[in-house]
Design a protein around this motif. Structure first.
Motif, PDB file in Angstrom:
ATOM      1  N   HIS A   1       0.809  -1.220   0.000  1.00 31.09           N
ATOM      2  CA  HIS A   1       0.000   0.000   0.000  1.00 31.09           C
ATOM      3  C   HIS A   1       0.845   1.273   0.000  1.00 31.09           C
ATOM      4  O   HIS A   1       0.283   2.367  -0.065  1.00 31.09           O
TER       5      HIS A   1
ATOM      6  N   ASP B   1      -5.944   6.822  -3.745  1.00 29.43           N
ATOM      7  CA  ASP B   1      -7.031   6.249  -2.962  1.00 29.43           C
ATOM      8  C   ASP B   1      -6.697   6.445  -1.484  1.00 29.43           C
ATOM      9  O   ASP B   1      -5.666   5.971  -1.005  1.00 29.43           O
TER      10      ASP B   1
ATOM     11  N   GLU C   1      -7.789   5.021   0.928  1.00 27.31           N
ATOM     12  CA  GLU C   1      -7.771   3.762   1.656  1.00 27.31           C
ATOM     13  C   GLU C   1      -6.354   3.207   1.785  1.00 27.31           C
ATOM     14  O   GLU C   1      -6.064   2.454   2.720  1.00 27.31           O
TER      15      GLU C   1
ATOM     16  N   HIS D   1      -4.836   4.351   4.957  1.00 30.32           N
ATOM     17  CA  HIS D   1      -5.478   3.622   6.062  1.00 30.32           C
ATOM     18  C   HIS D   1      -4.897   2.220   6.196  1.00 30.32           C
ATOM     19  O   HIS D   1      -4.529   1.784   7.299  1.00 30.32           O
ATOM     20  N   GLN D   2      -4.800   1.488   5.076  1.00 23.78           N
ATOM     21  CA  GLN D   2      -4.304   0.113   5.132  1.00 23.78           C
ATOM     22  C   GLN D   2      -2.824   0.064   5.496  1.00 23.78           C
ATOM     23  O   GLN D   2      -2.379  -0.865   6.186  1.00 23.78           O
TER      24      GLN D   2
ATOM     25  N   ARG E   1      -4.530  10.463   7.565  1.00 24.11           N
ATOM     26  CA  ARG E   1      -5.712   9.617   7.726  1.00 24.11           C
ATOM     27  C   ARG E   1      -6.783  10.300   8.567  1.00 24.11           C
ATOM     28  O   ARG E   1      -7.974  10.258   8.223  1.00 24.11           O
TER      29      ARG E   1
END
Length: 734
Positions: free
Chosen positions: A445, A454, A456, A459-460, A502
């Motif tokens: 990621h 993205d 996300e 976050h990941q 985030r």
């Protein structure tokens, strides 16, 4: 800070164009409207989906030509002939909420730790490796593209590009002296609505033949295609096409279609990541491209629609452009789409360096050897995106990494799999395997976190860091203090850099969702607040990228790679020598109950605990959950009941934490806004806007109070007879 560079008549005309013209021309009008409203170029770039350079170009063009930057056929003639009204006396107007650029209005707050913002002192420019192709047919196209675009950007870890979004459009090297010269390309975009009915009925050939053709290079320029990634995917698509020819058996002429499909798979990405595959399909269905037959162009459009999201066979039945093709052309479209999906995965890192070295058809499948600094990461993603290929061919795709930095060379790549753990395993090596798995997740990621495509991905990446830190805590007793503490310190700093981004991502989404749900007009407009947070997020991203490009982060990656790839490294206890318990079945029962005891210690104080205490409880809940999940494979099936109960309480505390963060950020925002009004600052926020923020603040306070008041009841799920019995049964399996 509004600029008021527009007359009332100009503002009316621009708003009409923004509301009624085609997408490209409407964006141009919106740029000028936003500039007049006080947004800076970076904020406008975010709002309209164009690069900052393109935004600057149209602002300059407006200063020089005014309404002349628009085609005459999109301008409302009755407005052009009407005399400009004098500017109204703003003092006589009732107060209105303006789209204030709060990034400029407010003083910069201390969002980032100073140590995170350190610049790198290493030069990684030698990471950029030239990519070549032996296809003579591509020479003219590449020459034309090179004339229009700047040289390739550096891969993700180059310091000089740290603050550049990976998906930003690559602009022409030469300045456009006359923006009106671009109208030919943009007229194609204006015709989309007229062509759509014919295309949806499968009449692509008749519709496209009526259009003025544009060159492939002009199309890439018009839509801001990110050429380094696009060209890499195109080359890989050709390599795959040739190596897989014995299976797909498409004619050699379709190699060019595979190349163009790879080049244009992200044609709509500059306009935003969301649904860019379907928007890209529509662009390609509605724009006639020189040198490409309409049916082949339809195949390319279908491959763009199919290049992302997990593959499901029903996607064929839902794609009108695919249904409208003859059966033989449907097969061509499906094969090309399968190839482009894999090629796109092979540049998942956006490093443009993963290369195919060989392809061999064996009795086990088709073996593809790849190499490059990010080959394992790209290979894992390509394997996931081979789902359509497997559905079409039934032939296994096997990817092998040469000179891999993160695994044994020659082993086939599959999607990342969680480590298999047995009760007889040594604790130090179990911990190493768990850290290795989440280390690979971080690397997976990292490129997305860098590019910002993205939210996300950040976050990941942060979840992977949190899991590694928890693993080092759970298994820390089995490693030397020096190695464990050094890894934890680096991971903690990395998490801190990503957390700022985030947290603001979450707040921006929540504020936008809340505003959209309101019916009262003065509660709907939280745009100045969101703009301010967007500006702070931009600063946090810049600091995050600076850290990710710093030598300390690269040292952390090297240390993690060495730790996870070297069995026995930093282990304290030796099997067969030390008498201390070192096996899973010896250690885990006590460990699980100690974690459970640590959580239950908070039970008597839940009704009156302060925020800091509840934050500590949230951390203990996470430790308990991660411990259960780390060893779930060795525990009995009843562990699922316990994990589900822990997740319920963790989710409750997560919402409580989000509400607390929202409250703190809103209070800081209000303090700054009110201070500016008291100081008589000209650009201070309007009362209507501050009213909306105050109502939103009350909403966050109510959410926080609700989560605190209902926590004791939510916590009870952890102490039920069922959960305690399930935990005992799960542990007894060891």
């Amino acid at each position: 800070m509004t600029r008021n560079v527009l007359t009332q008549n100009q503002a009316t005309v621009l708003q009409t164009v923004a509301d009624e013209a085609s997408t490209t021309v409407a964006r141009r009008a919106q740029v000028i409207l936003d500039w007049d409203a006080g947004y800076d170029e970076d904020a406008i770039s975010e709002r309209v989906g164009w690069s900052t350079r393109t935004v600057s170009k149209w602002i300059q063009a407006w200063d020089e030509q005014g309404l002349g930057i628009f085609p005459e056929d999109v301008l409302p003639l009755e407005e052009l002939t009407a005399p400009d009204d004098p500017m109204p006396d703003l003092a006589e107007e009732s107060p209105v909420v303006e789209d204030t650029d709060l990034v400029e209005v407010f003083d910069e707050n201390d969002f980032m730790d100073e140590d995170i913002a350190a610049d790198s002192d290493d030069d990684l420019s030698d990471w950029a490796m030239p990519i070549t192709t032996d296809l003579e047919e591509e020479t003219d196209l590449l020459d034309e593209l090179d004339d229009l675009y700047a040289e390739d950007v550096e891969p993700p870890m180059v310091e000089e590009e740290a603050d550049v979004e990976q998906h930003e459009a690559i602009e022409p090297v030469a300045e456009v002296t006359d923006p009106v010269d671009e109208e030919i390309a943009e007229e194609d975009a204006q015709a989309e609505d007229e062509l759509a009915p014919a295309l949806s009925n499968g009449k692509a050939e008749e519709a496209l033949e009526a259009e003025a053709a544009v060159s492939l290079a002009a199309l890439c320029q018009q839509y801001g295609v990110h050429l380094p990634h696009a060209e890499q995917v195109a080359r890989l698509a050709v390599d795959l096409f040739e190596g897989m020819q014995p299976i797909h058996r498409l004619p050699a002429a379709d190699r060019e279609i595979a190349y163009v499909a790879g080049l244009l798979h992200n044609v709509a990405f500059a306009g935003g990541r969301k649904a860019h595959h379907t928007r890209g399909r529509d662009i390609l269905l509605n724009t006639r491209i020189e040198g490409i037959e309409p049916v082949e162009q339809q195949i390319i459009a279908i491959s763009t629609a199919f290049h992302r999201k997990d593959w499901k066979s029903e996607r064929f039945d839902k794609e009108d452009a695919y249904i409208g093709l003859a059966p033989a052309d449907q097969q061509r479209a499906a094969w090309i789409s399968a190839i482009v999906r894999i090629a796109d995965g092979l540049d998942y890192s956006h490093s443009h360096e993963t290369q195919i070295k060989s392809m061999t058809l064996t009795d086990k499948g088709i073996d593809v050897s790849i190499e490059g600094p990010f080959a394992e990461l790209d290979g894992a993603r390509a394997y996931e995106k081979a789902d359509l290929w497997h559905a079409m061919s039934g032939v296994a795709l096997r990817l092998f990494v040469l000179d891999s930095a993160w695994g044994e060379a020659g082993l086939p790549i599959t999607a990342l799999a969680e480590p298999r753990i047995a009760s007889s395993d040594v604790m130090a090596e179990v911990g190493r395997a768990i850290v290795a798995y989440h280390f690979n997740k971080l690397r997976e990621h990292e490129s997305g976190a860098r590019s910002g495509e993205d939210i996300e991905d950040v976050h990941q990446a942060r979840v992977a860091i949190r899991r590694m830190r928890s693993a080092l805590e759970v298994f820390g007793h089995f490693y030397t203090d020096k190695v464990r503490d050094r890894l934890d310190k680096g991971l903690r700093r990395t998490a801190r850099a990503m957390s700022r981004v985030r947290d603001l991502d979450v707040q921006i989404e929540q504020a936008a969702s809340y505003s959209a749900e309101q019916t009262e007009a003065r509660l709907q407009d939280l745009d100045p607040l969101i703009d301010y947070w967007q500006g702070q997020r931009g600063k946090a991203r810049k600091a995050m990228l600076s850290y990710l490009n710093d030598k300390d982060y690269r040292k952390l990656i090297a240390r993690l790679a060495s730790f996870t790839d070297t069995p026995g490294k930093a282990a304290v206890f030796t099997p067969g020598v030390d008498v201390d318990p070192i096996y899973v079945h010896q250690v885990v029962p006590r460990m699980i109950y100690e974690r459970y005891e640590a959580v239950r210690a908070y039970e008597p104080m839940l009704e009156y605990a302060d925020i800091e205490t509840l934050h500590d409880l949230r951390k203990e809940i996470k430790r308990f959950r991660y411990t259960l999940e780390f060893f779930a494979e060795t525990l009995g099936p009843d562990v699922k009941t316990v994990i589900e109960a822990v997740k319920q309480v963790q989710d409750h505390l997560g919402l409580l934490n989000d509400a607390q963060v929202t409250l703190e950020l809103l209070q800081d925002y209000m303090e700054r806004a009110l201070k500016r009004r008291m100081d008589g600052k000209k650009e201070a926020a309007q009362p209507q806007h501050l009213y909306g923020v105050m109502v939103y603040l009350d909403h966050a306070k109510a959410q926080l109070d609700h989560q605190i008041q209902t926590l004791p009841a939510a916590f009870e799920v952890l102490v039920t007879d069922e959960v305690r019995r399930s935990m005992g049964l799960a542990v007894s399996a060891l």
